[in-house]
Design a protein around this motif. Sequence first.
Motif, PDB file in Angstrom:
ATOM      1  N   HIS A   1       4.049   3.277  -0.102  1.00 59.78           N
ATOM      2  CA  HIS A   1       3.713   2.113  -0.896  1.00 59.78           C
ATOM      3  C   HIS A   1       5.010   1.941  -1.727  1.00 59.78           C
TER       4      HIS A   1
ATOM      5  N   LYS B   1       1.573   7.807  10.567  1.00 56.69           N
ATOM      6  CA  LYS B   1       0.453   7.862  11.539  1.00 56.69           C
ATOM      7  C   LYS B   1       0.707   7.266  12.876  1.00 56.69           C
TER       8      LYS B   1
ATOM      9  N   ASN C   1       1.284   6.959   0.608  1.00 50.92           N
ATOM     10  CA  ASN C   1       0.047   6.806   0.207  1.00 50.92           C
ATOM     11  C   ASN C   1      -0.972   7.802   1.015  1.00 50.92           C
ATOM     12  N   PRO C   2      -1.719   8.736   0.273  1.00 53.17           N
ATOM     13  CA  PRO C   2      -2.370   9.846   1.055  1.00 53.17           C
ATOM     14  C   PRO C   2      -3.706   9.083   1.769  1.00 53.17           C
ATOM     15  N   ARG C   3      -4.214   8.068   0.983  1.00 60.77           N
ATOM     16  CA  ARG C   3      -5.445   7.230   1.880  1.00 60.77           C
ATOM     17  C   ARG C   3      -4.879   6.378   3.011  1.00 60.77           C
ATOM     18  N   PHE C   4      -3.763   5.413   2.941  1.00 65.61           N
ATOM     19  CA  PHE C   4      -3.577   4.613   4.036  1.00 65.61           C
ATOM     20  C   PHE C   4      -2.296   5.087   4.814  1.00 65.61           C
ATOM     21  N   ARG C   5      -1.744   6.182   4.374  1.00 64.14           N
ATOM     22  CA  ARG C   5      -0.606   6.898   5.290  1.00 64.14           C
ATOM     23  C   ARG C   5       0.438   5.634   5.128  1.00 64.14           C
TER      24      ARG C   5
ATOM     25  N   GLY D   1      -2.351   0.027   6.019  1.00 62.01           N
ATOM     26  CA  GLY D   1      -2.016   0.715   7.124  1.00 62.01           C
ATOM     27  C   GLY D   1      -1.197   0.042   8.334  1.00 62.01           C
TER      28      GLY D   1
ATOM     29  N   PRO E   1       1.595  13.860   3.099  1.00 66.47           N
ATOM     30  CA  PRO E   1       1.118  12.994   4.241  1.00 66.47           C
ATOM     31  C   PRO E   1       2.391  12.444   4.874  1.00 66.47           C
TER      32      PRO E   1
END
Length: 449
Positions: free
Chosen positions: A327, A13, A320-324, A146, A10
């Motif tokens: 972490h 973003k 983090n793959p979900r929140f980019r 995020g 990841p």
Amino acid sequence: MKHTAAAGSPTLKKVLGPLHLWALAVGLVISGEYFGWNYGWQVAGPVGFLVATLLITVLYVTFIFSFTELTTAIPHAGGPFAYSYRAFGPLGGFVAGYATLVEFLFAPPAIAAALGSYGHFLYPGLPVLGTALACYVVFISINLLGIKESARFSLLVTLLAVAELVLYMGLVAPHFRVRSFLAHPVPLGAAGVFAALPFAIWFYLAIEGVAMVAEEVENPRKTIPKGYIYGLGTLVLLALGVMVLTGGITDWRRLSGIDYPLPEALGIVLGRQSRWTQFFASIGLFGLVASFHGTIIGYSRQIFALARSGYLPGVLARVNPRFRTPHWALVAGGGVGAAALLTGTTAQVIILSVLGAVVMYAMSLLSLFALRRKEPRLERPFTAPFYPYFPVVALVLTMVSLGAIIYYNWLLSLIFFGGLGLMLGVYLLLGRHRQPLAEDALLAPVEAL
């Protein structure tokens, strides 16, 4: 061996626009208007501190216009580390990375301590240290959600903090007296002005943290200069207004050694039970929250970039793959800040943070000169105006500030440079300087970000 991000892992973003960057630039710094600077009165008095503040304002104006050239040419999450690596190689990158990390790791605990003090001012039953530690837990959690969510939160609290300072100036301005500002003078001289420089730097410290979200900015060529310039203009007006007006409403010595000078000042002129005093102390937390939140973003991106480049353990570069969001970098930096909080020495923590900042400023400005010479064809969407005069003025004032900090804080300086020497020795013994980054790792072409 070359240190690169794992294929398919990841990435950060890209969602930030000009208003987000203005909010981040102002939010990173605005707590400096709420506390910390008043310690400068102890060594220079209001007049000497005003002189110090004007000198530092010139430093930041010339520095930010110079620094923006680097940020837009090399929009990299490592910020100063990336510029110095590009200009001077692995050792230069190490020095700049260490200095930036110290700045952004030690600014948050000072702000958290002030948050605890403001809370205690409002509700005497709240413990200062417990509140400060709780702030770390809450705002690291917010940052984990995020960057876009963090930026929206930063925008909201920054707008509230700016409005609050404007309100504060409106409330105290009728009570300003020149004779109060000039009373109990500390002899004006170079010694007092130089000793006050670290606290004047606190007015603007961390604005350069905008560079550390460069990889998360939409159209960084145009967006980053706007964020820096509008942010700096806002901060100059707020810093000078708050400092001058506060110095002329009462005996300034009553406000020179506390972490909540503004609500205390309102309490003096309007009464501690005044609804304005209580209201200001309540919403005064917004300015501190804005900076605390912003510096958490700054330290996490710096740890992330250094780990991604092999300077720190690789686990800290995981996203983090979900929140980019990085972490583990957020959590690790929070641990360091919590340890600093336990020392209970706000002024000393501020000086350490400032020391890291001025070393980083010097490395960045030297990188600007080196890259102008080494890479004249590097695409520079924004170029420093009045080159080389602006960066020369910024570098001279930076070196004066560094010398003053070392002279008046030799023990803290010994700790700072001792830590640098120790970590540099480990870095060399491990042979990391012989494991360069991939050739394109610091190019960060804007189109690719």
